[in-house]
Motif scaffolding. Structure first.
Motif, PDB file in Angstrom:
ATOM      1  N   LEU A 330      50.684  45.351  15.103  1.00 44.60           N
ATOM      2  CA  LEU A 330      49.512  45.562  15.943  1.00 44.60           C
ATOM      3  C   LEU A 330      49.761  46.580  17.047  1.00 44.60           C
ATOM      4  CD1 LEU A 330      48.282  41.871  16.144  1.00 44.60           C
ATOM      5  CD2 LEU A 330      47.181  43.753  14.920  1.00 44.60           C
ATOM      6  N   VAL A 331      50.994  46.675  17.542  1.00 47.03           N
ATOM      7  CA  VAL A 331      51.316  47.611  18.621  1.00 47.03           C
ATOM      8  C   VAL A 331      52.498  48.479  18.192  1.00 47.03           C
ATOM      9  CG1 VAL A 331      51.985  47.880  21.042  1.00 47.03           C
ATOM     10  CG2 VAL A 331      50.505  45.976  20.361  1.00 47.03           C
ATOM     11  N   ARG A 332      52.237  49.783  17.991  1.00 46.59           N
ATOM     12  CA  ARG A 332      53.321  50.725  17.677  1.00 46.59           C
ATOM     13  C   ARG A 332      53.757  51.510  18.913  1.00 46.59           C
ATOM     14  NH1 ARG A 332      49.847  51.834  13.176  1.00 46.59           N
ATOM     15  NH2 ARG A 332      50.574  50.807  11.288  1.00 46.59           N
ATOM     16  N   THR A 333      52.792  51.953  19.702  1.00 50.90           N
ATOM     17  CA  THR A 333      53.107  52.703  20.931  1.00 50.90           C
ATOM     18  C   THR A 333      52.230  52.227  22.072  1.00 50.90           C
ATOM     19  OG1 THR A 333      51.486  54.474  20.552  1.00 50.90           O
ATOM     20  CG2 THR A 333      53.674  54.766  19.578  1.00 50.90           C
ATOM     21  N   VAL A 334      52.750  52.321  23.288  1.00 50.24           N
ATOM     22  CA  VAL A 334      51.971  52.041  24.500  1.00 50.24           C
ATOM     23  C   VAL A 334      52.170  53.198  25.483  1.00 50.24           C
ATOM     24  CG1 VAL A 334      51.947  49.529  24.318  1.00 50.24           C
ATOM     25  CG2 VAL A 334      53.867  50.662  25.413  1.00 50.24           C
ATOM     26  N   THR A 335      51.095  53.569  26.137  1.00 50.15           N
ATOM     27  CA  THR A 335      51.122  54.702  27.059  1.00 50.15           C
ATOM     28  C   THR A 335      50.284  54.367  28.288  1.00 50.15           C
ATOM     29  OG1 THR A 335      51.200  56.200  25.159  1.00 50.15           O
ATOM     30  CG2 THR A 335      50.728  57.194  27.293  1.00 50.15           C
ATOM     31  N   ILE A 336      50.742  54.800  29.455  1.00 51.29           N
ATOM     32  CA  ILE A 336      49.952  54.654  30.676  1.00 51.29           C
ATOM     33  C   ILE A 336      49.261  55.988  30.952  1.00 51.29           C
ATOM     34  CG2 ILE A 336      49.959  54.093  33.128  1.00 51.29           C
ATOM     35  CD1 ILE A 336      50.760  51.806  31.228  1.00 51.29           C
ATOM     36  N   VAL A 337      47.937  55.975  30.994  1.00 48.35           N
ATOM     37  CA  VAL A 337      47.164  57.184  31.273  1.00 48.35           C
ATOM     38  C   VAL A 337      46.210  56.904  32.430  1.00 48.35           C
ATOM     39  CG1 VAL A 337      47.300  58.006  28.888  1.00 48.35           C
ATOM     40  CG2 VAL A 337      45.378  56.556  29.592  1.00 48.35           C
ATOM     41  N   ALA A 338      45.774  57.967  33.075  1.00 46.48           N
ATOM     42  CA  ALA A 338      44.834  57.829  34.195  1.00 46.48           C
ATOM     43  C   ALA A 338      43.413  57.783  33.666  1.00 46.48           C
ATOM     44  CB  ALA A 338      45.002  58.993  35.168  1.00 46.48           C
ATOM     45  N   ASP A 339      42.611  56.865  34.224  1.00 45.68           N
ATOM     46  CA  ASP A 339      41.209  56.790  33.852  1.00 45.68           C
ATOM     47  C   ASP A 339      40.501  58.095  34.235  1.00 45.68           C
ATOM     48  OD1 ASP A 339      38.220  56.036  34.770  1.00 45.68           O
ATOM     49  OD2 ASP A 339      38.868  54.689  33.150  1.00 45.68           O
ATOM     50  N   ALA A 340      39.694  58.628  33.322  1.00 42.87           N
ATOM     51  CA  ALA A 340      39.060  59.932  33.535  1.00 42.87           C
ATOM     52  C   ALA A 340      38.128  59.944  34.728  1.00 42.87           C
ATOM     53  CB  ALA A 340      38.302  60.345  32.274  1.00 42.87           C
ATOM     54  N   VAL A 341      37.567  58.796  35.100  1.00 43.11           N
ATOM     55  CA  VAL A 341      36.604  58.736  36.201  1.00 43.11           C
ATOM     56  C   VAL A 341      37.254  58.277  37.500  1.00 43.11           C
ATOM     57  CG1 VAL A 341      34.456  57.679  37.000  1.00 43.11           C
ATOM     58  CG2 VAL A 341      34.710  58.325  34.585  1.00 43.11           C
ATOM     59  N   THR A 342      37.937  57.142  37.451  1.00 41.14           N
ATOM     60  CA  THR A 342      38.479  56.545  38.668  1.00 41.14           C
ATOM     61  C   THR A 342      39.897  56.985  38.979  1.00 41.14           C
ATOM     62  OG1 THR A 342      39.367  54.605  37.512  1.00 41.14           O
ATOM     63  CG2 THR A 342      37.054  54.521  38.221  1.00 41.14           C
ATOM     64  N   GLY A 343      40.615  57.478  37.978  1.00 48.26           N
ATOM     65  CA  GLY A 343      42.017  57.833  38.181  1.00 48.26           C
ATOM     66  C   GLY A 343      42.952  56.652  38.138  1.00 48.26           C
ATOM     67  N   ALA A 344      42.432  55.447  37.942  1.00 46.82           N
ATOM     68  CA  ALA A 344      43.265  54.247  37.884  1.00 46.82           C
ATOM     69  C   ALA A 344      44.105  54.243  36.611  1.00 46.82           C
ATOM     70  CB  ALA A 344      42.375  53.005  37.927  1.00 46.82           C
ATOM     71  N   PRO A 345      45.322  53.663  36.688  1.00 48.86           N
ATOM     72  CA  PRO A 345      46.172  53.624  35.491  1.00 48.86           C
ATOM     73  C   PRO A 345      45.547  52.741  34.403  1.00 48.86           C
ATOM     74  CG  PRO A 345      47.115  52.299  37.248  1.00 48.86           C
ATOM     75  CD  PRO A 345      45.975  53.033  37.843  1.00 48.86           C
ATOM     76  N   THR A 346      45.599  53.232  33.173  1.00 46.06           N
ATOM     77  CA  THR A 346      45.022  52.537  32.026  1.00 46.06           C
ATOM     78  C   THR A 346      46.070  52.438  30.931  1.00 46.06           C
ATOM     79  OG1 THR A 346      42.816  53.376  32.533  1.00 46.06           O
ATOM     80  CG2 THR A 346      43.180  52.563  30.287  1.00 46.06           C
ATOM     81  N   LEU A 347      46.109  51.283  30.266  1.00 39.61           N
ATOM     82  CA  LEU A 347      47.057  51.061  29.166  1.00 39.61           C
ATOM     83  C   LEU A 347      46.410  51.497  27.859  1.00 39.61           C
ATOM     84  CD1 LEU A 347      49.876  49.782  28.567  1.00 39.61           C
ATOM     85  CD2 LEU A 347      48.654  47.678  27.991  1.00 39.61           C
ATOM     86  N   SER A 348      47.027  52.458  27.182  1.00 37.38           N
ATOM     87  CA  SER A 348      46.544  52.934  25.890  1.00 37.38           C
ATOM     88  C   SER A 348      47.495  52.447  24.795  1.00 37.38           C
ATOM     89  CB  SER A 348      46.470  54.463  25.873  1.00 37.38           C
ATOM     90  OG  SER A 348      46.081  54.935  24.595  1.00 37.38           O
ATOM     91  N   VAL A 349      46.941  51.853  23.739  1.00 34.78           N
ATOM     92  CA  VAL A 349      47.745  51.214  22.698  1.00 34.78           C
ATOM     93  C   VAL A 349      47.339  51.763  21.342  1.00 34.78           C
ATOM     94  CG1 VAL A 349      48.332  49.011  21.588  1.00 34.78           C
ATOM     95  CG2 VAL A 349      47.925  49.103  24.056  1.00 34.78           C
TER      96      VAL A 349
END
Length: 356
Positions: A330-349
């Motif tokens: 179910l999870v191969r990679t995880v990445t922390i990216v900034a939300d395009a609007v708020t700039g808050a850190p977002t977990l991308s899986v």
């Protein structure tokens, strides 16, 4: 009382003896043991009505297995009572280990005898699947006895082989409760309903997620499916075994927990190789350590419904039921990216549920 086995197929038993230098010694240096294993393969070429060719494929699985070799004076038990073995039926190409490599008294063996408390048969005959369980504790074990031939191999080992013909003829007919298959072979003559067999579908997760640099990321949590649909592939079509109302939760992080996608139920008998899992919704509750930072997040796939298709492994249980197991990643990679609007850190899986 012993019941003669009549499993429709043909089997080659093999016992390989080591070179003399591999034999143990005792009592004045005499070689008195050798390392041997027993293998089996099926070489049946079954016929149908009026000597027509019958298309047969599937497996025969023995449990409570005992294997003995005859040395001209007595039977030597090389396994007793606890073993299992599955034989492929239909093409004669695959072999199964009945007895792993073990030491036995050295000697000339001319026959092999296989006994089992029961045998579970899963076959497809001319496109019609059926399952049956053979064996009756009150009558004693099933039994097959065959002559062995011996070949000397180039490395000095010996191969003891015996050919079984588990299925000589097979036919399908109408019964009071549906189709019935009749067959004869080394297990004798018998008939079985060409109907259903109890089976369940279970899933486990084997994710080993990494971060963008390829380093191992520590991820744990669960993914919960709702509106679950599960289908099995029999080589020609998808069979729905659960549809539309189910839910299941799969643990992520260590691969040790199994989730039941479909509880035990009667499904059409046959040989299934793939599973397709669909859901109207999936929610992942994850905790992840990425680049030294810990995040807790709830993530969902970007589009619904979604579908996962995987190979299945099949286990024949002692009670004759089948367990279809699927391994998810179910999870191969995880990445922390900034939300395009708020700039808050977002977990991308990314993983089997892609792009969560």
């Amino acid at each position: 009382m012993r019941t003669t086995l009549a499993i429709l197929a043909a089997t080659s038993l093999v016992a390989a003896a080591c070179q003399p230098s591999d034999l143990t010694t005792s009592g004045g240096g005499n070689h008195n043991t050798m390392t041997a294993q027993v293998m089996a393969s099926d070489v049946s070429r079954p016929s149908g009505p009026a000597a027509s060719t019958a298309s047969v494929s599937g497996t025969v699985t023995f449990s409570g297995l005992t294997v003995e070799l005859w040395n001209g004076q007595q039977w030597l038990a090389v396994t007793n009572g606890a073993g299992t073995a599955a034989l492929n039926v239909g093409d004669g190409s695959a072999s199964a280990t009945l007895v792993p490599a073990s030491e036995i008294p050295a000697g000339d063996y001319t026959k092999a005898r296989i006994s089992a408390t029961n045998a579970a048969i899963d076959l497809t005959v001319n496109g019609q699947g059926f399952s049956a369980r053979l064996g009756n504790p009150t009558l004693g074990p099933l039994e097959i006895e065959k002559t062995v031939s011996v070949a000397a191999n180039s490395d000095g080992s010996r191969t003891f082989s015996v050919q079984f013909e588990m299925i000589r003829s097979v036919s399908l007919g109408a019964g009071s409760n549906g189709p019935v298959v009749q067959f004869d072979g080394d297990l004798g003559s018998m008939s079985a309903p060409a109907a259903t067999a109890p089976g369940s579908v279970v899933a486990s997760d084997v994710s080993q997620p990494t971060d963008p640099a390829g380093a191992r990321a520590n991820v744990s949590g669960t993914v919960t499916f709702t509106g679950l649909s599960v289908e099995l592939w029999d080589g020609q079509q998808w069979l729905s075994v659960a549809h539309g109302a189910g839910s299941a939760t799969v643990s992520i992080g260590d691969g040790s927990a199994a989730a039941t996608l479909v509880p035990v139920e009667a499904i059409p008998a046959g040989t299934y190789t793939k599973v397709r899992i669909s859901a109207t919704d999936a929610v992942a509750q994850l905790t992840a350590d990425v680049n030294g930072r810990q995040f807790a997040a709830q993530v969902r796939p970007p589009a619904e419904p979604f579908v996962i298709e995987k190979d299945v492994s099949v286990t024949v249980n002692a009670d004759g039921s089948r367990t279809f197991a699927v391994q998810l990643e179910l999870v191969r990679t995880v990445t922390i990216v900034a939300d395009a609007v708020t700039g808050a850190p977002t977990l991308s899986v990314t993983g089997d549920i892609n792009g969560m």
